[in-house]
Design a protein around this motif. Structure first.
Motif, PDB file in Angstrom:
ATOM      1  N   ALA A 142      -1.339   7.735  -7.751  1.00 47.80           N
ATOM      2  CA  ALA A 142      -1.505   6.293  -7.921  1.00 47.80           C
ATOM      3  C   ALA A 142      -1.695   5.633  -6.560  1.00 47.80           C
ATOM      4  O   ALA A 142      -1.084   6.042  -5.567  1.00 47.80           O
ATOM      5  CB  ALA A 142      -0.282   5.696  -8.615  1.00 47.80           C
TER       6      ALA A 142
ATOM      7  N   LEU B 224      -1.675   1.835  -4.750  1.00 48.42           N
ATOM      8  CA  LEU B 224      -1.399   0.403  -4.837  1.00 48.42           C
ATOM      9  C   LEU B 224      -1.729  -0.232  -3.497  1.00 48.42           C
ATOM     10  O   LEU B 224      -1.133   0.107  -2.481  1.00 48.42           O
ATOM     11  CB  LEU B 224       0.070   0.144  -5.181  1.00 48.42           C
ATOM     12  CG  LEU B 224       0.517  -1.323  -5.104  1.00 48.42           C
ATOM     13  CD1 LEU B 224      -0.236  -2.179  -6.124  1.00 48.42           C
ATOM     14  CD2 LEU B 224       2.022  -1.450  -5.305  1.00 48.42           C
TER      15      LEU B 224
ATOM     16  N   ARG C  51      -5.495   6.864  -9.770  1.00 48.61           N
ATOM     17  CA  ARG C  51      -5.480   5.594 -10.486  1.00 48.61           C
ATOM     18  C   ARG C  51      -5.183   4.450  -9.524  1.00 48.61           C
ATOM     19  O   ARG C  51      -4.211   4.499  -8.767  1.00 48.61           O
ATOM     20  CB  ARG C  51      -4.420   5.615 -11.588  1.00 48.61           C
ATOM     21  CG  ARG C  51      -4.259   4.277 -12.321  1.00 48.61           C
ATOM     22  CD  ARG C  51      -3.230   4.377 -13.432  1.00 48.61           C
ATOM     23  NE  ARG C  51      -3.007   3.089 -14.071  1.00 48.61           N
ATOM     24  CZ  ARG C  51      -2.179   2.900 -15.089  1.00 48.61           C
ATOM     25  NH1 ARG C  51      -1.493   3.930 -15.583  1.00 48.61           N
ATOM     26  NH2 ARG C  51      -2.024   1.702 -15.616  1.00 48.61           N
TER      27      ARG C  51
ATOM     28  N   CYS D  81      -3.815   0.867  -8.974  1.00 52.47           N
ATOM     29  CA  CYS D  81      -2.893  -0.053  -9.639  1.00 52.47           C
ATOM     30  C   CYS D  81      -2.952  -1.422  -8.970  1.00 52.47           C
ATOM     31  O   CYS D  81      -3.159  -1.523  -7.758  1.00 52.47           O
ATOM     32  CB  CYS D  81      -1.466   0.483  -9.596  1.00 52.47           C
ATOM     33  SG  CYS D  81      -1.252   2.067 -10.433  1.00 52.47           S
ATOM     34  N   SER D  82      -2.748  -2.456  -9.747  1.00 51.05           N
ATOM     35  CA  SER D  82      -2.854  -3.817  -9.221  1.00 51.05           C
ATOM     36  C   SER D  82      -1.506  -4.443  -8.900  1.00 51.05           C
ATOM     37  O   SER D  82      -1.449  -5.520  -8.314  1.00 51.05           O
ATOM     38  CB  SER D  82      -3.590  -4.710 -10.232  1.00 51.05           C
ATOM     39  OG  SER D  82      -2.897  -4.727 -11.474  1.00 51.05           O
ATOM     40  N   SER D  83      -0.405  -3.781  -9.280  1.00 50.00           N
ATOM     41  CA  SER D  83       0.915  -4.339  -9.024  1.00 50.00           C
ATOM     42  C   SER D  83       1.950  -3.225  -9.010  1.00 50.00           C
ATOM     43  O   SER D  83       1.703  -2.112  -9.512  1.00 50.00           O
ATOM     44  CB  SER D  83       1.285  -5.366 -10.097  1.00 50.00           C
ATOM     45  OG  SER D  83       1.438  -4.728 -11.349  1.00 50.00           O
TER      46      SER D  83
ATOM     47  N   GLU E  47       2.747  -2.219 -12.602  1.00 51.33           N
ATOM     48  CA  GLU E  47       1.788  -1.277 -13.192  1.00 51.33           C
ATOM     49  C   GLU E  47       1.992   0.120 -12.629  1.00 51.33           C
ATOM     50  O   GLU E  47       1.905   1.116 -13.354  1.00 51.33           O
ATOM     51  CB  GLU E  47       0.361  -1.754 -12.923  1.00 51.33           C
ATOM     52  CG  GLU E  47      -0.702  -0.839 -13.524  1.00 51.33           C
ATOM     53  CD  GLU E  47      -2.118  -1.255 -13.159  1.00 51.33           C
ATOM     54  OE1 GLU E  47      -3.040  -0.444 -13.393  1.00 51.33           O
ATOM     55  OE2 GLU E  47      -2.300  -2.377 -12.634  1.00 51.33           O
ATOM     56  N   LEU E  48       2.279   0.192 -11.322  1.00 50.88           N
ATOM     57  CA  LEU E  48       2.506   1.487 -10.690  1.00 50.88           C
ATOM     58  C   LEU E  48       3.717   2.184 -11.302  1.00 50.88           C
ATOM     59  O   LEU E  48       3.677   3.374 -11.619  1.00 50.88           O
ATOM     60  CB  LEU E  48       2.702   1.293  -9.183  1.00 50.88           C
ATOM     61  CG  LEU E  48       3.046   2.526  -8.346  1.00 50.88           C
ATOM     62  CD1 LEU E  48       1.937   3.560  -8.445  1.00 50.88           C
ATOM     63  CD2 LEU E  48       3.281   2.143  -6.904  1.00 50.88           C
TER      64      LEU E  48
ATOM     65  N   GLU F 231       4.958   1.800 -14.202  1.00 59.71           N
ATOM     66  CA  GLU F 231       4.718   2.160 -15.601  1.00 59.71           C
ATOM     67  C   GLU F 231       3.803   3.372 -15.750  1.00 59.71           C
ATOM     68  O   GLU F 231       3.766   3.993 -16.813  1.00 59.71           O
ATOM     69  CB  GLU F 231       4.103   0.969 -16.345  1.00 59.71           C
ATOM     70  CG  GLU F 231       5.065  -0.200 -16.537  1.00 59.71           C
ATOM     71  CD  GLU F 231       4.373  -1.415 -17.126  1.00 59.71           C
ATOM     72  OE1 GLU F 231       3.147  -1.333 -17.367  1.00 59.71           O
ATOM     73  OE2 GLU F 231       5.040  -2.449 -17.335  1.00 59.71           O
ATOM     74  N   SER F 232       3.065   3.690 -14.683  1.00 55.00           N
ATOM     75  CA  SER F 232       2.117   4.802 -14.752  1.00 55.00           C
ATOM     76  C   SER F 232       2.828   6.119 -14.483  1.00 55.00           C
ATOM     77  O   SER F 232       3.916   6.171 -13.903  1.00 55.00           O
ATOM     78  CB  SER F 232       0.993   4.604 -13.736  1.00 55.00           C
ATOM     79  OG  SER F 232       1.498   4.641 -12.418  1.00 55.00           O
TER      80      SER F 232
END
Length: 368
Positions: free
Chosen positions: A174, A176, A196, A198-200, A203-204, A206-207
């Motif tokens: 991920a 960010l 991936r 991530c925008s926040s 979100e990170l 949760e991934s």
């Protein structure tokens, strides 16, 4: 100016190629084994040696950013092995066969720049470049080079190897990015499917990921953020501008204390400061110059006319009489950063005023 590269050759053909490279690659000193140099004389940038090459290499290894050796890969490995210390300090090492058919990146491919140097030399000599680092072969990005062109710095290299391994082995990674330049993916490279964006932080978290790359100027102190650091590499972009004003003769120590205290209050990293901005009249302020020198920060200076183009809430007649501008730290911060607003408006502490702005990158302005 000291040269960046040393080209060392011990055979007739190798010496001819090293001389060609010395003429084509700026900043290169050429070292030729005297026995096969056939009448060559020493000159600026061209040196003869008579001792065994293993006695020459230690001094060359410590003095140059890149060492280019015109002999077999096996010989290169044996000769440099006793000289190796650390990937962050070892020079780039290139091996070139004596016919110049192959240019091989041997050591410090990423951090030391050997891979980039290999490609440059291969083009100059019309040779075939040989690069074996996984990220380059796969056509993706190298974790340990992320943002290097922009001056980004990793907070720590402790997790660098594990993060790199996850990337090249196809594990979920991920990314960010909260601040800094957006165009960090190298030209020609692609973002792998297992990476991936991530925008926040939410979100990170949760991934599902094996490793993470964080690019931010914030101090990550919240419990959920701190846990990320165990399987992450944290990069600090040069994204903050400090607008500073001060009374004449303010010491470096007082200026530094205000800077550190202010950034701590804002939960921002000192490592992400790009530069200090102030009034032109402060260009000879000893404390400011010393502070910039200590941290390698540039000092951006603005004329009263430039400073007065930025509207401020509390223009000061006192500051105007001293500088010709109605404010210093606030307008200087915006002028230098390109931002439309401040992360911190003017704060006064002792002899110092400070304002903080985040740099506007690629048309995207970040906020806390």
């Amino acid at each position: 100016m000291p040269k960046k590269y040393a080209a060392v050759a011990i055979t007739r053909n190798g010496i001819q190629l090293a001389q060609q490279l010395g003429e084509r690659l700026a900043g290169t000193d050429v070292y030729c084994y005297a026995k096969y140099s056939e009448g060559l004389v020493e000159s600026e940038g061209q040196y003869l040696f008579t001792e065994p090459v293993k006695e020459l290499l230690p001094s060359v290894f410590s003095r140059y950013e890149g060492v280019i050796l015109f002999f077999s890969l096996g010989a290169v490995v044996r000769l440099i092995a006793p000289l190796l210390q650390d990937k962050k300090t070892d020079p780039a090492v290139i091996a070139i066969d004596e016919r110049g058919e192959h240019v091989i990146s041997v050591l410090s491919g990423h951090v030391g720049g050997a891979n980039a140097l290999c490609l440059t030399i291969a083009k100059l000599l019309d040779s075939h470049p040989v690069i074996t680092t996984a990220s380059d072969v796969q056509g993706t990005f190298a974790v340990d080079l992320l943002g290097r062109a922009f001056g980004w710095k990793a907070d720590s290299f402790d997790n660098m190897k594990s993060i790199s391994a996850a990337l090249v082995n196809g594990e979920p990674v991920a990314v960010l990015q909260e601040s800094g330049e957006r165009g960090w993916l190298p030209i020609g490279a692609t973002l792998p499917e297992h990476v991936r964006l991530c925008s926040s932080v939410a979100e990170l978290l949760e991934s599902s990921f094996s490793a993470a790359i964080l690019v931010t100027d914030r101090l990550l102190e919240a419990p959920e953020e701190s846990t990320l650091l165990n399987r992450s590499v944290l990069y600090r972009p040069r994204s903050l501008v400090l607008g500073l004003g001060c009374n004449r003769g303010t010491s470096e120590a007082e200026l530094e204390a205000v800077v550190r205290d202010t950034l701590d209050e804002l939960k921002l990293s000192l490592a992400s400061v790009r530069n200090i901005a102030t009034a032109q009249i402060k260009g000879d302020e000893a404390g400011l110059l010393a502070l910039c020198s200590k941290y390698g920060w540039e000092l951006a200076l603005y004329s009263p006319e430039q400073l007065n183009t930025i509207p401020i809430a509390n223009p000061s007649d006192t500051v105007f009489r001293a500088t010709g501008a109605y404010g210093v730290c606030e307008p200087a911060a915006l002028l230098s950063s390109g931002a439309a607003d401040w992360l911190l408006r003017k704060k006064k502490s002792g002899n110092v005023t400070i304002a903080v702005a985040r740099v506007l990158f690629d048309g995207v302005e970040e906020s806390l």
